[in-house]
Design an enzyme around this catalytic site. Sequence first.
Site, PDB file in Angstrom:
ATOM      1  NE  ARG A 165      -4.031  -2.758   3.252  1.00  0.00           N
ATOM      2  CZ  ARG A 165      -3.313  -2.932   3.510  1.00  0.00           C
ATOM      3  NH1 ARG A 165      -2.236  -3.239   3.946  1.00  0.00           N
ATOM      4  NH2 ARG A 165      -3.882  -4.569   3.329  1.00  0.00           N
ATOM      5  CE  LYS A 189      -5.791  -0.561   5.079  1.00  0.00           C
ATOM      6  NZ  LYS A 189      -7.720  -1.104   4.224  1.00  0.00           N
ATOM      7  CG  HIS A 257      -4.597   0.542  -3.895  1.00  0.00           C
ATOM      8  ND1 HIS A 257      -3.928   0.452  -2.885  1.00  0.00           N
ATOM      9  CD2 HIS A 257      -5.848  -0.603  -3.873  1.00  0.00           C
ATOM     10  CE1 HIS A 257      -4.875  -0.274  -1.863  1.00  0.00           C
ATOM     11  NE2 HIS A 257      -5.495  -1.070  -2.877  1.00  0.00           N
ATOM     12  NE  ARG A 260      -3.111  -3.778  -1.313  1.00  0.00           N
ATOM     13  CZ  ARG A 260      -2.767  -4.614  -0.617  1.00  0.00           C
ATOM     14  NH1 ARG A 260      -1.133  -5.195  -0.124  1.00  0.00           N
ATOM     15  NH2 ARG A 260      -3.580  -5.620   0.876  1.00  0.00           N
ATOM     16  CG  HIS A 283      -5.610  -9.205   1.602  1.00  0.00           C
ATOM     17  ND1 HIS A 283      -6.223  -9.597   0.241  1.00  0.00           N
ATOM     18  CD2 HIS A 283      -5.840  -8.290   1.531  1.00  0.00           C
ATOM     19  CE1 HIS A 283      -5.543  -8.631  -0.498  1.00  0.00           C
ATOM     20  NE2 HIS A 283      -6.074  -7.322   0.146  1.00  0.00           N
ATOM     21  CE1 TYR A 292      -6.019  -8.028  -6.230  1.00  0.00           C
ATOM     22  CE2 TYR A 292      -6.004  -9.149  -4.465  1.00  0.00           C
ATOM     23  CZ  TYR A 292      -6.073  -7.440  -5.102  1.00  0.00           C
ATOM     24  OH  TYR A 292      -5.442  -6.583  -4.455  1.00  0.00           O
TER      25      TYR A 292
END
Length: 311
Positions: A165, A189, A257, A260, A283, A292
């Site tokens: 990110r 995150k 982004h 990514r 994730h 994806y």
Amino acid sequence: MDEILTFADPDLLSERQSWLRALEGERRLSDNTVEAYERDTRQFLMFMTGYLGHPTRISDVSNLRAVDLRAFLASRRKEGAGARSLGRHLAGLRSFLRYLEKKGLVNAAGATAMRSPKQPKSLPKPLTDRQALTITTTEAQLSEEPWIAARNAAVLALLYGCGLRISEALSLTPADLTSGTRSLRVTGKGNKMRIVPLLAVVLEAVDAYRKLCPYHLPTDEPLFVGARGAKLQPAIIQREMQKLRGAFGLPENATPHALRHSFATHLLAGGGDLRTIQELLGHASLSTTQIYTGVDTARLLEIYDNAHPRA
């Protein structure tokens, strides 16, 4: 924050502040998520004050009904909020009400029972491999300052080469990227740590920037700096990407982004498995990574045709 003081009872505001602090400390949500939840609950309390005709009290939300929440979401939709925003509004309110419920102050059943707004399906829009490779080179950058061109190329190379990110790339320090480094430790995150392989070409791009950068880069400070030596802001890279879109005729989805997304999509197309890609992206859930699979249908059909006994 001052604006809402006239729209809610001090006791309710105090509980709300305690909840927000808990989100930051105990649950370690990202700053962006906490800010969004703060804004959502502020808007809700302002709506409730107009709805009730007096500053909102704890007793007013103690047995909040689904119809009250629907009225709030309808008002936000009328003001232009989309399904994703409405879903986040409801998620934030549920979190706040569950916090109050644990303290014995409210009954959160109405919010828990309410369905979240149906979300539109949105697939990532990756660049082609040629587009991604083109814009991550120093030669493609449009800055007249050689060191800034090298900096931009290094940042974009990290986004595409490591699937970072933009906030993760700009939080790296020189200590994270030393000569000979084969992998990169990334804090994502929720302060979750992950390890991603570091391609030699990416490290070369970073080294080229460091050699040209006119500023001293302390080992424990941000690696990427702006024209005046302060930490580089995401908006700078976003503007550079906008320029690259115009110069190379790239589509509107060519954003930082998108690199990514391109990283994940191209790995999948090359035979990478979802579990590995999940780990590389950081994730928490495989279902997030599974979006994806809708991007490279041709690759999935090829795998099916080659592997299924009846194909």
